[in-house]
Structure formats: structure tokens, C-alpha cells
Design a protein around this motif. Structure first.
Motif, PDB file in Angstrom:
ATOM      1  N   ILE A   1       4.388  13.690  -9.937  1.00  0.00           N
ATOM      2  CA  ILE A   1       4.632  12.367  -9.363  1.00  0.00           C
ATOM      3  C   ILE A   1       6.081  12.262  -8.888  1.00  0.00           C
ATOM      4  O   ILE A   1       6.364  11.746  -7.801  1.00  0.00           O
ATOM      5  CB  ILE A   1       4.329  11.264 -10.403  1.00  0.00           C
ATOM      6  CG1 ILE A   1       2.879  11.352 -10.863  1.00  0.00           C
ATOM      7  CG2 ILE A   1       4.627   9.889  -9.836  1.00  0.00           C
ATOM      8  CD1 ILE A   1       2.540  10.374 -11.973  1.00  0.00           C
ATOM      9  N   ALA A   2       7.012  12.764  -9.698  1.00  0.00           N
ATOM     10  CA  ALA A   2       8.420  12.737  -9.316  1.00  0.00           C
ATOM     11  C   ALA A   2       8.669  13.580  -8.063  1.00  0.00           C
ATOM     12  O   ALA A   2       9.429  13.182  -7.173  1.00  0.00           O
ATOM     13  CB  ALA A   2       9.284  13.235 -10.466  1.00  0.00           C
TER      14      ALA A   2
ATOM     15  N   ASP B   1       6.511  14.150  -5.702  1.00  0.00           N
ATOM     16  CA  ASP B   1       5.949  13.410  -4.570  1.00  0.00           C
ATOM     17  C   ASP B   1       6.930  12.354  -4.071  1.00  0.00           C
ATOM     18  O   ASP B   1       7.054  12.116  -2.856  1.00  0.00           O
ATOM     19  CB  ASP B   1       4.625  12.744  -4.967  1.00  0.00           C
ATOM     20  CG  ASP B   1       3.499  13.760  -5.159  1.00  0.00           C
ATOM     21  OD1 ASP B   1       3.626  14.884  -4.627  1.00  0.00           O
ATOM     22  OD2 ASP B   1       2.514  13.421  -5.846  1.00  0.00           O
ATOM     23  N   VAL B   2       7.636  11.711  -5.015  1.00  0.00           N
ATOM     24  CA  VAL B   2       8.632  10.708  -4.631  1.00  0.00           C
ATOM     25  C   VAL B   2       9.733  11.355  -3.796  1.00  0.00           C
ATOM     26  O   VAL B   2      10.157  10.812  -2.763  1.00  0.00           O
ATOM     27  CB  VAL B   2       9.230  10.036  -5.885  1.00  0.00           C
ATOM     28  CG1 VAL B   2      10.461   9.207  -5.518  1.00  0.00           C
ATOM     29  CG2 VAL B   2       8.193   9.159  -6.562  1.00  0.00           C
TER      30      VAL B   2
ATOM     31  N   ALA C   1       8.542  12.487  -0.277  1.00  0.00           N
ATOM     32  CA  ALA C   1       8.246  11.383   0.635  1.00  0.00           C
ATOM     33  C   ALA C   1       9.497  10.797   1.275  1.00  0.00           C
ATOM     34  O   ALA C   1       9.399  10.049   2.248  1.00  0.00           O
ATOM     35  CB  ALA C   1       7.490  10.277  -0.112  1.00  0.00           C
ATOM     36  N   GLN C   2      10.668  11.134   0.756  1.00  0.00           N
ATOM     37  CA  GLN C   2      11.919  10.591   1.282  1.00  0.00           C
ATOM     38  C   GLN C   2      12.562  11.602   2.230  1.00  0.00           C
ATOM     39  O   GLN C   2      12.947  12.698   1.817  1.00  0.00           O
ATOM     40  CB  GLN C   2      12.870  10.280   0.132  1.00  0.00           C
ATOM     41  CG  GLN C   2      14.260   9.838   0.538  1.00  0.00           C
ATOM     42  CD  GLN C   2      14.258   8.661   1.491  1.00  0.00           C
ATOM     43  OE1 GLN C   2      14.580   8.822   2.668  1.00  0.00           O
ATOM     44  NE2 GLN C   2      13.872   7.497   0.996  1.00  0.00           N
TER      45      GLN C   2
ATOM     46  N   GLU D   1      17.246   4.048  -2.653  1.00  0.00           N
ATOM     47  CA  GLU D   1      15.782   3.981  -2.569  1.00  0.00           C
ATOM     48  C   GLU D   1      15.135   5.026  -3.474  1.00  0.00           C
ATOM     49  O   GLU D   1      14.132   4.737  -4.150  1.00  0.00           O
ATOM     50  CB  GLU D   1      15.342   4.182  -1.125  1.00  0.00           C
ATOM     51  CG  GLU D   1      13.848   4.007  -0.907  1.00  0.00           C
ATOM     52  CD  GLU D   1      13.455   4.123   0.559  1.00  0.00           C
ATOM     53  OE1 GLU D   1      12.248   4.282   0.849  1.00  0.00           O
ATOM     54  OE2 GLU D   1      14.359   4.043   1.421  1.00  0.00           O
ATOM     55  N   VAL D   2      15.697   6.216  -3.497  1.00  0.00           N
ATOM     56  CA  VAL D   2      15.151   7.285  -4.341  1.00  0.00           C
ATOM     57  C   VAL D   2      15.275   6.924  -5.817  1.00  0.00           C
ATOM     58  O   VAL D   2      14.332   7.056  -6.594  1.00  0.00           O
ATOM     59  CB  VAL D   2      15.863   8.627  -4.041  1.00  0.00           C
ATOM     60  CG1 VAL D   2      15.462   9.682  -5.057  1.00  0.00           C
ATOM     61  CG2 VAL D   2      15.536   9.097  -2.628  1.00  0.00           C
TER      62      VAL D   2
ATOM     63  N   ALA E   1      12.776   4.308  -6.924  1.00  0.00           N
ATOM     64  CA  ALA E   1      11.424   4.841  -7.120  1.00  0.00           C
ATOM     65  C   ALA E   1      11.330   5.650  -8.417  1.00  0.00           C
ATOM     66  O   ALA E   1      10.324   5.590  -9.125  1.00  0.00           O
ATOM     67  CB  ALA E   1      11.038   5.705  -5.925  1.00  0.00           C
ATOM     68  N   LEU E   2      12.383   6.391  -8.738  1.00  0.00           N
ATOM     69  CA  LEU E   2      12.375   7.190  -9.964  1.00  0.00           C
ATOM     70  C   LEU E   2      12.473   6.306 -11.209  1.00  0.00           C
ATOM     71  O   LEU E   2      11.844   6.581 -12.230  1.00  0.00           O
ATOM     72  CB  LEU E   2      13.525   8.191  -9.939  1.00  0.00           C
ATOM     73  CG  LEU E   2      13.434   9.276  -8.856  1.00  0.00           C
ATOM     74  CD1 LEU E   2      14.723  10.084  -8.796  1.00  0.00           C
ATOM     75  CD2 LEU E   2      12.239  10.193  -9.099  1.00  0.00           C
TER      76      LEU E   2
ATOM     77  N   LEU F   1       9.291   4.951 -12.351  1.00  0.00           N
ATOM     78  CA  LEU F   1       8.524   5.874 -13.188  1.00  0.00           C
ATOM     79  C   LEU F   1       9.052   5.907 -14.617  1.00  0.00           C
ATOM     80  O   LEU F   1       8.540   6.665 -15.448  1.00  0.00           O
ATOM     81  CB  LEU F   1       8.585   7.291 -12.600  1.00  0.00           C
ATOM     82  CG  LEU F   1       8.026   7.483 -11.182  1.00  0.00           C
ATOM     83  CD1 LEU F   1       8.230   8.924 -10.729  1.00  0.00           C
ATOM     84  CD2 LEU F   1       6.564   7.099 -11.122  1.00  0.00           C
TER      85      LEU F   1
END
Length: 309
Positions: A15-16, A18-19, A22-23, A55-56, A59-60, A63
């Protein structure tokens, strides 16, 4: 760019990743399985364009990695990579203008701690300012400005007001509220001893025309404080940290505290009061301008996400 290192618990690594994928402002992604020991998990490294960091990280943090794992950021001085160049071009905005809230919080939080080192520098700066007063030395006054560490807590107050962080406000308030009186008390002791030793007298202070600007409060006192506060916060929120030296030389905070002590010792109460007013005006101007810069930067960024405590 900034170097991002993550410690990710097993089961959340994909999941991390993918984050990060995606950036567009992220590149140089490296995965080290089972490399983390405390806390246990996988290690993920990446290079992130400065303008994409907020932004990164948001998102982290969503999680919960800042609690169950770890998120580390550090500045990369030199990157020779076409992939890094593409990431910086793909990230929106300009890296020199980008503000990283987590970096700012860490920086102001560290510099606002009422530590022994902070108190030592503030006390030395106040004593140095008092020497500048009794020797009529503007150069020594400038030296006291540079040595003084008070901009850190003042910047922390601005950040605390904008982000509604009571912990920053409380910590910075203690640093200034305890630091300045204690530094001035030590300076008073040194000044009394210097007077008893015959190193100066009241006439020496009255003849110190080169440092009269310290206690003479006027419109430009506030104007300079506002400009210095704005420049200082811009330096802290961008890659232009070298500009902070100019900020230190511009503001009359520590010199005002030192002059107030000397004036009180020799019984020049009008100059003492003027110096204290100068001190307050400069601190208020710095905080106000720094807070306005942060508000403008936040609005320009187009978002106001909550930051972790």
C-alpha cells in the motif's frame, strides 16, 4: 529534493509503495524487505521533489505509518539523475517556493525548546549587547544580534498560532518568558560588577550616541520588525536559509534587552522603558509578519490538512 525513508510494518508495504508510485514527484524508490529491526518491518527509500512532500507525507500518515512505523525526511544536497529531474518537473509548483509543514514543525519545535544551550546563547547575547552599550560599539551590538537565538521561539509562536498548536505556543512562551528575564538578570549582575570595577559610569552610557537606535522607538521599529519577520519565515520555509543571518542583524530584540539592563543600572529609566518597548514592538512585529507569511503560503498551497501532533 528530499530523501524519504519509511519503516513499514509487514502487510502495509504494498500500500505504501502504491502511494509513492502514484505521485509523479517521487522517484528512486527502493524496497528492503525485513531490513528494519526497531520497529520491525520493511524499509522503503525514495527521493521526493520538495513541492510534492506535503501530499506524500499526508497520504503516508493516513496509513498511520507515523505511529506504527516511521517516516524520516532529510534534504539531499546533490542529485545527478534524469529520473530525479523528471520528478521535479512533474511535481506542481517550484521547489524553491514549496513549504514542507512537517519540516517547519520539526525545525521550529527544536529551536523553541527552553534548553540550557538556548539560555546560554541568549544570556551571552544580552551580556554582549550590554558591552556594546557601555563601549558605544555598534559593531558589538550587531554581534549580539547574530548570537541571539530568540528568532526560533518567535517563529514557533507564529507557527503555533497558524496551526493552532498549543504545544508550540507553550514551549516557545516558556523559552522567551523565562529566557529573557533570566538573561537580563545575569546581565544586570555583570553590569553592576563592571560599574564597581570602574569600567564605565553613567556619563559613558549617556555619551553612547552610536547605539541610541536601540531605545528610540518609532514607526520604523515596527516596519523593520515586520520585514525581518517576513524574511525570516520565508527563509525557514524555503531553501534560502542563508537569509536568516540578515534577519538576525535587522531586529533589535537582544540589544534592547541589554540596553534596558544597563539603563536601569545607571538610573536612566526613560531609556530603560524605551528599550523594553522596543523589545516588545520587535517581537510582536516578527510574530505578526511571520504568521501572515504562513497564512499566505497555506492559501497558495490550496489545502490545509491537519498535521500530526
Amino acid at each position: 529534493m528530499l530523501h524519504l525513508r519509511l519503516i513499514v510494518p509487514h502487510g502495509q508495504t504494498d500500500i505504501a509503495l502504491d502511494v509513492l508510485r502514484a505521485q509523479p514527484g517521487v522517484t528512486h524508490i527502493v524496497l528492503l524487505r525485513d531490513a528494519a529491526i526497531a520497529p520491525p518491518g520493511d524499509v522503503v527509500d525514495a527521493a521526493v521533489a520538495r513541492e510534492a512532500v506535503d501530499e506524500v507525507v499526508a497520504a503516508l500518515c493516513a496509513l498511520d505509518l507515523d505511529h506504527v512505523g516511521g517516516i524520516t525526511l532529510e534534504t539531499i544536497d546533490t542529485v545527478l539523475s534524469d529520473a530525479a529531474d523528471r520528478a521535479e518537473l512533474a511535481a506542481p509548483g517550484d521547489g524553491a517556493d514549496a513549504m514542507v509543514w512537517e519540516e517547519l514543525l520539526a525545525k521550529t519545535g527544536e529551536e523553541s525548546k527552553p534548553s540550557v544551550t538556548f539560555q546560554s546563547f541568549l544570556t551571552l547575547a544580552c551580556v554582549l549587547a550590554s558591552v556594546g552599550v557601555v563601549t558605544n560599539s555598534a559593531v558589538t551590538i550587531v554581534g549580539a544580534m547574530i548570537v541571539g537565538p530568540e528568532f526560533g521561539p518567535l517563529a514557533a509562536i507564529a507557527v503555533g498560532l497558524v496551526r493552532r498548536r498549543t504545544d508550540l505556543l507553550r514551549r516557545a512562551g516558556v523559552a522567551l518568558g523565562v529566557g529573557f528575564p533570566l538573561a537580563m538578570l545575569v546581565t544586570a549582575g555583570v553590569t553592576v560588577l563592571a560599574g564597581l570595577a570602574g569600567l564605565f559610569d553613567r556619563n559613558t552610557v549617556l555619551a553612547a550616541h552610536q547605539v541610541e537606535f536601540v531605545y528610540q522607538v518609532g514607526p520604523y521599529s515596527l516596519i523593520v520588525a515586520l520585514l525581518a519577520g517576513a524574511a525570516g519565515m520565508l527563509a525557514m520555509t524555503s531553501a534560502k536559509s542563508a537569509a536568516l543571518v540578515g534577519v538576525f542583524v535587522s531586529v533589535t530584540t537582544v540589544p534592547a534587552a541589554g540596553y534596558a539592563v544597563v539603563a536601569a543600572v545607571v538610573g536612566e529609566w526613560d531609556r530603560c522603558v524605551g528599550s523594553l518597548v522596543q523589545l516588545v514592538v520587535n517581537m510582536l512585529g516578527i510574530v505578526l509578519a511571520a504568521a501572515v507569511v504562513l497564512l499566505i503560503s497555506r492559501r497558495r498551497a490550496g489545502h490545509d490538512r491537519p498535521l500530526r501532533a
